[in-house]
Design a protein around this motif. Structure first.
Motif, PDB file in Angstrom:
ATOM      1  N   MET A   8       1.927   7.894   5.157  1.00 33.51           N
ATOM      2  CA  MET A   8       1.480   7.716   3.790  1.00 33.51           C
ATOM      3  C   MET A   8       0.280   8.614   3.562  1.00 33.51           C
ATOM      4  N   THR A  52      -6.245   1.370   5.242  1.00 36.41           N
ATOM      5  CA  THR A  52      -6.033   0.063   5.851  1.00 36.41           C
ATOM      6  C   THR A  52      -7.176  -0.862   5.425  1.00 36.41           C
ATOM      7  N   VAL A  57      -0.568  -2.859   3.370  1.00 44.12           N
ATOM      8  CA  VAL A  57       0.680  -2.168   3.688  1.00 44.12           C
ATOM      9  C   VAL A  57       0.493  -1.145   4.804  1.00 44.12           C
ATOM     10  N   ASN A  58      -0.680  -0.508   4.858  1.00 45.35           N
ATOM     11  CA  ASN A  58      -0.897   0.489   5.901  1.00 45.35           C
ATOM     12  C   ASN A  58      -1.227  -0.137   7.245  1.00 45.35           C
ATOM     13  N   GLN A 109       0.476  -2.731   8.232  1.00 48.12           N
ATOM     14  CA  GLN A 109       1.850  -2.925   8.690  1.00 48.12           C
ATOM     15  C   GLN A 109       2.470  -1.598   9.112  1.00 48.12           C
ATOM     16  N   TYR A 110       2.282  -0.574   8.310  1.00 47.31           N
ATOM     17  CA  TYR A 110       2.870   0.751   8.564  1.00 47.31           C
ATOM     18  C   TYR A 110       2.372   1.332   9.894  1.00 47.31           C
ATOM     19  N   GLN A 111       1.086   1.090  10.186  1.00 46.64           N
ATOM     20  CA  GLN A 111       0.490   1.626  11.415  1.00 46.64           C
ATOM     21  C   GLN A 111       0.563   0.632  12.580  1.00 46.64           C
ATOM     22  N   ASN A 112       1.213  -0.507  12.334  1.00 45.62           N
ATOM     23  CA  ASN A 112       1.418  -1.517  13.380  1.00 45.62           C
ATOM     24  C   ASN A 112       0.091  -1.946  14.008  1.00 45.62           C
ATOM     25  N   TRP A 154       7.795  -2.306   0.813  1.00 45.24           N
ATOM     26  CA  TRP A 154       8.246  -0.924   0.662  1.00 45.24           C
ATOM     27  C   TRP A 154       9.596  -0.671   1.336  1.00 45.24           C
ATOM     28  N   GLY A 204      12.261   3.383   2.814  1.00 44.00           N
ATOM     29  CA  GLY A 204      12.271   2.301   3.785  1.00 44.00           C
ATOM     30  C   GLY A 204      13.652   1.829   4.174  1.00 44.00           C
ATOM     31  N   ILE A 225      10.878  -4.131   8.142  1.00 39.21           N
ATOM     32  CA  ILE A 225       9.749  -3.943   7.229  1.00 39.21           C
ATOM     33  C   ILE A 225       9.531  -5.204   6.402  1.00 39.21           C
ATOM     34  N   LEU A 246       9.020   6.509  -2.182  1.00 39.22           N
ATOM     35  CA  LEU A 246       8.297   5.589  -1.305  1.00 39.22           C
ATOM     36  C   LEU A 246       7.467   4.577  -2.086  1.00 39.22           C
TER      37      LEU A 246
END
Length: 213
Positions: free
Chosen positions: A1, A66, A92-93, A95-98, A134, A140, A147, A191
């Motif tokens: 992102m 984040t 969301v970031n 989650q995206y970056q775990n 997303w 996604g 997700i 996205l």
């Protein structure tokens, strides 16, 4: 992102009404939509048209942020003059970056505390929007089920902490899933979400926020 700008509103012509601060990430800054289509801008316009005059928002948000990024970038904000209303949409970031739920919970709680401080210590002048899913966007599609499951877990943490702090939590995640069957709700980048989706979020949030006043 990808990275983006953070924006603070400085236009004196939009300062009439209750002051409003919007905190977040790509969804709040409105990645891939026009300035007029950002949900905080639409929120101010919509709720003002329905009897509660709110000025155009000050926005502190950046695509890719984040909870940690947002925390570090609001630490220097001058909160001597409290805002009448503060919103938060973040995660969301994470989650995206775990980055994990434990980190999210710890930093989200700090962000809630900061938000209350920006609102002059009034938790009933703060509201939180859930993280959109997303996985419902074309970008996604390959990991849609995972997700969605992870976004739900992050949102459960946010919901729990909002309940503890007696802060309004508005669940817009089901609405974000409408993008699965309506491509007009997706931005051109495939996205993020379109201005049409942002307005749907506003339509959900506005009646609930009005009850705070």
């Amino acid at each position: 992102m990808k990275d983006d700008e953070k924006i603070i509103n400085t236009d004196p012509d939009t300062k009439n009404g209750l002051t409003y601060l919007a905190l977040g990430d790509s969804y709040t800054i409105g990645e891939s939509v026009t300035e007029a289509e950002r949900w905080p801008v639409l929120f101010s316009k919509t709720i003002s048209a329905n009897g509660l005059k709110i000025a155009q928002p000050d926005i502190i948000a950046k695509t890719g942020w984040t909870t940690a990024n947002l925390l570090s970038n609001i630490s220097a904000v001058n909160s001597e003059k409290p805002y009448d209303l503060v919103s938060l949409l973040i995660g969301v970031n994470n989650q995206y970056q775990n980055l994990g739920l434990q980190q999210y919970r710890s930093e989200f709680v700090k962000l809630l505390q900061k938000s209350i401080s920006f609102a002059g210590g009034k938790n009933n002048r703060v509201f939180v929007l859930s993280i959109p899913d997303w996985g419902s966007t074309p970008a996604g599609s390959s990991g849609r089920e995972l997700i969605g499951k992870e976004i739900d877990q992050y949102n459960e943490v946010a919901k729990e902490e909002c309940a503890k702090a007696k802060i309004l939590f508005i669940d817009i995640t089901p609405t974000s899933k409408k993008a699965l069957t309506d491509i007009s709700l997706v931005a051109t980048d495939g996205l993020h979400y379109s201005g049409k989706m942002h307005q749907l979020w506003v339509d959900e949030a506005s009646p609930e926020v009005k009850k705070l006043f």
